[in-house]
Write a protein that holds these residues in place. Structure first.
Motif, short mmCIF file in Angstrom:
data_model
loop_
_atom_site.label_atom_id
_atom_site.label_comp_id
_atom_site.label_asym_id
_atom_site.label_seq_id
_atom_site.Cartn_x
_atom_site.Cartn_y
_atom_site.Cartn_z
N LEU A 107 34.26 61.02 57.89
CA LEU A 107 35.08 61.39 56.74
C LEU A 107 35.43 60.17 55.89
N ARG A 108 35.77 59.06 56.54
CA ARG A 108 36.04 57.81 55.81
C ARG A 108 34.83 57.39 54.99
N GLU A 109 33.66 57.44 55.58
CA GLU A 109 32.44 57.06 54.86
C GLU A 109 32.20 57.96 53.66
N ILE A 110 32.42 59.25 53.82
CA ILE A 110 32.25 60.19 52.70
C ILE A 110 33.25 59.86 51.60
N GLN A 111 34.50 59.60 51.98
CA GLN A 111 35.53 59.30 50.97
C GLN A 111 35.26 57.98 50.26
N CYS A 142 29.02 61.52 48.52
CA CYS A 142 27.89 62.25 49.09
C CYS A 142 26.68 62.08 48.18
N PRO A 143 25.50 62.34 48.71
CA PRO A 143 24.30 62.32 47.86
C PRO A 143 24.40 63.36 46.75
N VAL A 144 23.59 63.17 45.71
CA VAL A 144 23.58 64.08 44.57
C VAL A 144 23.31 65.51 45.04
N GLY A 145 24.11 66.45 44.56
CA GLY A 145 23.94 67.86 44.89
C GLY A 145 24.74 68.30 46.11
N ILE A 146 25.42 67.36 46.76
CA ILE A 146 26.22 67.68 47.95
C ILE A 146 27.65 67.21 47.69
N ALA A 147 28.62 68.06 47.98
CA ALA A 147 30.02 67.69 47.76
C ALA A 147 30.88 68.25 48.89
N LEU A 148 31.79 67.42 49.36
CA LEU A 148 32.76 67.87 50.36
C LEU A 148 33.76 68.79 49.68
N TRP A 161 34.62 71.94 58.55
CA TRP A 161 34.42 71.29 57.25
C TRP A 161 33.51 72.19 56.42
N ARG A 162 33.67 72.11 55.09
CA ARG A 162 32.80 72.85 54.18
C ARG A 162 32.27 71.93 53.11
N PHE A 163 30.99 72.15 52.77
CA PHE A 163 30.32 71.38 51.72
C PHE A 163 29.64 72.33 50.77
N SER A 164 29.63 71.97 49.49
CA SER A 164 28.78 72.71 48.57
C SER A 164 27.44 71.98 48.56
N SER A 194 24.35 62.62 61.22
CA SER A 194 25.71 62.80 60.68
C SER A 194 25.78 64.13 59.94
N VAL A 195 26.97 64.51 59.58
CA VAL A 195 27.17 65.73 58.79
C VAL A 195 26.41 65.62 57.47
N VAL A 196 26.50 64.49 56.82
CA VAL A 196 25.80 64.30 55.54
C VAL A 196 24.29 64.37 55.75
N ALA A 197 23.78 63.79 56.84
CA ALA A 197 22.34 63.85 57.12
C ALA A 197 21.88 65.30 57.29
N VAL A 198 22.70 66.12 57.93
CA VAL A 198 22.36 67.54 58.09
C VAL A 198 22.34 68.22 56.72
N CYS A 199 23.31 67.93 55.87
CA CYS A 199 23.33 68.50 54.52
C CYS A 199 22.06 68.11 53.74
N VAL A 200 21.69 66.84 53.82
CA VAL A 200 20.49 66.37 53.11
C VAL A 200 19.24 67.07 53.65
N THR A 201 19.15 67.23 54.95
CA THR A 201 18.00 67.91 55.55
C THR A 201 17.92 69.35 55.08
N LEU A 202 19.04 70.05 55.04
CA LEU A 202 19.04 71.44 54.60
C LEU A 202 18.75 71.53 53.10
N GLN A 203 19.24 70.58 52.34
CA GLN A 203 18.94 70.52 50.91
C GLN A 203 17.42 70.34 50.72
N SER A 204 16.83 69.47 51.50
CA SER A 204 15.39 69.23 51.45
C SER A 204 14.60 70.46 51.89
N MET A 205 15.09 71.15 52.92
CA MET A 205 14.44 72.37 53.40
C MET A 205 14.36 73.40 52.26
N LEU A 206 15.44 73.54 51.52
CA LEU A 206 15.45 74.47 50.39
C LEU A 206 14.52 73.98 49.28
#
Length: 153
Positions: A13-17, A21-27, A36-39, A106-118
């Protein structure tokens, strides 16, 4: 003494703050170390261009040794992406959330992977067994033993 899970999530969470987050991902919310929820939005040209989804992470006391329970949030005005690895109830069939989980993710790495999957999807369609799965699925997607056999979607 704080649990390993709480220490790790506080660090993420500290790192995110600090770094964002990478482009297209937001806490969206991280009020505690349970949920936790991310768009998430696919950037650039894709089948999902202009679409935005809400991802929910649920953590147990074994995180990061144990993967989080991750799913797209669905509701009256919100659908999960139409994708061969995403069920209409928001459950995601992705090996990094199951057999290929690693505590270094990390949570962000999972978000990036799912973003890439889409982003790499070639055809919008539900999994072949969507209707049956949704009828019988447990609430927690981690309780499903997915069979991972198609990484080319």
């Amino acid at each position: 003494m704080a649990s390993i899970s709480a220490r790790r999530l506080a660090k993420e969470l500290r790192e995110i703050q600090l770094e964002g987050c990478p482009v297209g991902i937001a806490l969206v919310t991280a009020d505690d170390f349970a949920t936790w929820r991310f768009s998430i939005e696919v950037m650039g040209e894709s089948l999902y261009e202009g679409e935005q989804y809400l991802l929910q992470f649920r953590f147990d006391s074994q995180y990061p040794i144990s993967s989080p329970a991750v799913q797209f949030v669905v509701g009256p005005e919100r659908e999960s992406p139409i994708h061969p690895h995403v069920y209409s109830n928001g459950h995601i069939c992705a090996s990094i959330l199951g057999t290929e989980w690693s505590p270094v993710l990390s949570v962000v790495a999972v978000c990036v992977t799912l973003q890439s999957m889409l982003a790499s999807c070639k055809k919008k369609e539900r999994p072949v067994d969507n209707d049956r799965y949704v009828r019988t699925a447990p609430e927690n997607p981690k309780k499903t033993r997915f069979h991972y056999d198609d990484d080319n979607v």
